[in-house]
Design a protein around this motif. Structure first.
Motif, PDB file in Angstrom:
ATOM      1  N   ILE A 107     -30.698  42.987  29.451  1.00 52.11           N
ATOM      2  CA  ILE A 107     -32.129  42.797  29.738  1.00 52.11           C
ATOM      3  C   ILE A 107     -32.948  43.386  28.602  1.00 52.11           C
ATOM      4  O   ILE A 107     -32.823  44.577  28.292  1.00 52.11           O
ATOM      5  N   ARG A 108     -33.769  42.534  27.993  1.00 48.00           N
ATOM      6  CA  ARG A 108     -34.646  43.038  26.927  1.00 48.00           C
ATOM      7  C   ARG A 108     -35.956  43.514  27.530  1.00 48.00           C
ATOM      8  O   ARG A 108     -36.581  42.818  28.353  1.00 48.00           O
ATOM      9  N   VAL A 109     -36.380  44.701  27.099  1.00 46.62           N
ATOM     10  CA  VAL A 109     -37.661  45.287  27.463  1.00 46.62           C
ATOM     11  C   VAL A 109     -38.459  45.343  26.163  1.00 46.62           C
ATOM     12  O   VAL A 109     -38.068  46.057  25.245  1.00 46.62           O
ATOM     13  N   GLY A 110     -39.514  44.545  26.054  1.00 48.30           N
ATOM     14  CA  GLY A 110     -40.185  44.480  24.759  1.00 48.30           C
ATOM     15  C   GLY A 110     -41.692  44.344  24.859  1.00 48.30           C
ATOM     16  O   GLY A 110     -42.281  44.554  25.922  1.00 48.30           O
ATOM     17  N   THR A 111     -42.292  43.989  23.735  1.00 51.02           N
ATOM     18  CA  THR A 111     -43.730  43.703  23.716  1.00 51.02           C
ATOM     19  C   THR A 111     -43.937  42.284  23.197  1.00 51.02           C
ATOM     20  O   THR A 111     -43.066  41.721  22.529  1.00 51.02           O
ATOM     21  N   ALA A 112     -45.096  41.726  23.536  1.00 48.25           N
ATOM     22  CA  ALA A 112     -45.376  40.340  23.144  1.00 48.25           C
ATOM     23  C   ALA A 112     -46.868  40.142  22.966  1.00 48.25           C
ATOM     24  O   ALA A 112     -47.675  40.860  23.552  1.00 48.25           O
ATOM     25  N   VAL A 137     -45.558  35.251  22.835  1.00 47.49           N
ATOM     26  CA  VAL A 137     -44.736  35.154  21.615  1.00 47.49           C
ATOM     27  C   VAL A 137     -44.211  36.535  21.232  1.00 47.49           C
ATOM     28  O   VAL A 137     -44.933  37.534  21.346  1.00 47.49           O
ATOM     29  N   GLU A 138     -42.954  36.559  20.794  1.00 46.12           N
ATOM     30  CA  GLU A 138     -42.327  37.804  20.317  1.00 46.12           C
ATOM     31  C   GLU A 138     -41.257  37.411  19.301  1.00 46.12           C
ATOM     32  O   GLU A 138     -41.290  36.299  18.802  1.00 46.12           O
ATOM     33  N   MET A 139     -40.295  38.300  19.024  1.00 50.10           N
ATOM     34  CA  MET A 139     -39.431  38.053  17.870  1.00 50.10           C
ATOM     35  C   MET A 139     -37.919  38.165  18.095  1.00 50.10           C
ATOM     36  O   MET A 139     -37.178  38.143  17.112  1.00 50.10           O
ATOM     37  N   GLU A 140     -37.449  38.283  19.315  1.00 46.77           N
ATOM     38  CA  GLU A 140     -35.991  38.460  19.508  1.00 46.77           C
ATOM     39  C   GLU A 140     -35.355  37.719  20.685  1.00 46.77           C
ATOM     40  O   GLU A 140     -34.122  37.615  20.767  1.00 46.77           O
ATOM     41  N   ILE A 141     -36.157  37.211  21.619  1.00 39.57           N
ATOM     42  CA  ILE A 141     -35.547  36.700  22.866  1.00 39.57           C
ATOM     43  C   ILE A 141     -34.646  35.481  22.633  1.00 39.57           C
ATOM     44  O   ILE A 141     -33.593  35.360  23.258  1.00 39.57           O
TER      45      ILE A 141
END
Ligand code: R1X
Length: 248
Positions: A85-90, A177-181
């Motif tokens: 599970i990725r926990v990120g920002t967007a 939008v983000e950079m790894e999913i």
């Protein structure tokens, strides 16, 4: 088995993993675990293990951008991780999910370069539906705005001479939008693992909505806290489902 980039032993990696870009955030998440232990800190990859509600999990940072993050996902899955599970920002495309909201990513537009080099055009980058449900339910338990939908994975944080077609992605229904999913979903699919992602919105990526980008506000910090809690609760829910399924 020794994993040379994360610099950890596969025997130390449990089935469940929370991944995040920022090594400092990995440490913050690890503080919410019992029996937390740091296994390694190599380049941008910082690895902890610990227990949440009796479930053993790894917390690992993957850095910024799909190529570096994919190395992390590959090694974790090689080590035995089955749920990531990725926990990120967007950045958000929608006024319905302003800074401080959460987004649960159901699928990713593959606007990155990494996945193009490992699977053919048209191959989808899709989240596992049980992870999506667990993240969505956990995020809603915590309150605040929760969006759910398609996100876009790009390589360029700053635009160059070429336009990044945010308006087109938005028109087609993407919400952030983000950079790894995309890398996470494609690597998980290739290697037989399942993956999902929850994102804290830290600003607008749509030029019509965009104000000055400031990811360091209280609203964003609170959203990051909520997404961490939501991801941990989702791991507990999924582990319970898995235990039930294997008892049947
Ligand atoms: O995924 C994006 C990247 O890792 C979101 O935040 C970072 C850039 O600030």
């Amino acid at each position: 088995m020794y994993l040379p980039i994360l610099q950890i032993q596969s025997e130390d990696i449990p089935e469940y993993a929370i991944v995040c870009g920022d090594p400092r955030r990995a440490e913050v998440i690890s503080r919410k675990l019992e029996n937390a232990r740091e296994l390694a800190f190599a380049r941008e990859y910082r690895t902890f293990v610990g227990d949440y509600q009796g479930v053993r999990l790894a917390v690992v940072s993957h850095g910024v951008g799909s190529p570096g993050a994919a190395i992390c996902f590959e090694e974790l899955i090689r080590a035995g991780a089955k749920t990531l599970i990725r926990v990120g920002t967007a950045g958000s495309y929608s006024a319905q999910t302003p800074a401080g909201s959460l987004i649960v990513s159901t699928a990713a537009v593959r606007a990155d370069g990494l996945t193009r080099s490992i699977v053919p055009d048209g191959f989808p980058a899709v989240a596992d539906s049980r992870i999506v449900e667990a993240l969505d339910a956990s995020a809603r338990e915590l309150g605040g705005v929760v969006g759910r939908g398609i996100t876009v994975t790009v390589d360029a944080f700053f635009e160059g001479a070429l336009d990044i077609p945010h308006k087109t992605y938005k028109k087609a229904g993407a919400i952030g939008v983000e950079m790894e999913i995309a890398a996470l979903y494609v690597v998980a699919s290739l290697r037989g693992a399942r993956a999902g992602a929850i994102l804290a919105v830290d600003g607008y990526a749509d030029a019509d909505l965009a104000a000055e980008y400031d990811p360091h506000t209280d609203a964003v910090a609170q959203a990051v806290e909520r997404e961490i809690e939501a991801a941990l609760r989702a791991v507990a829910k999924l582990a319970e489902q898995d235990a039930k399924a294997s008892a049947e």
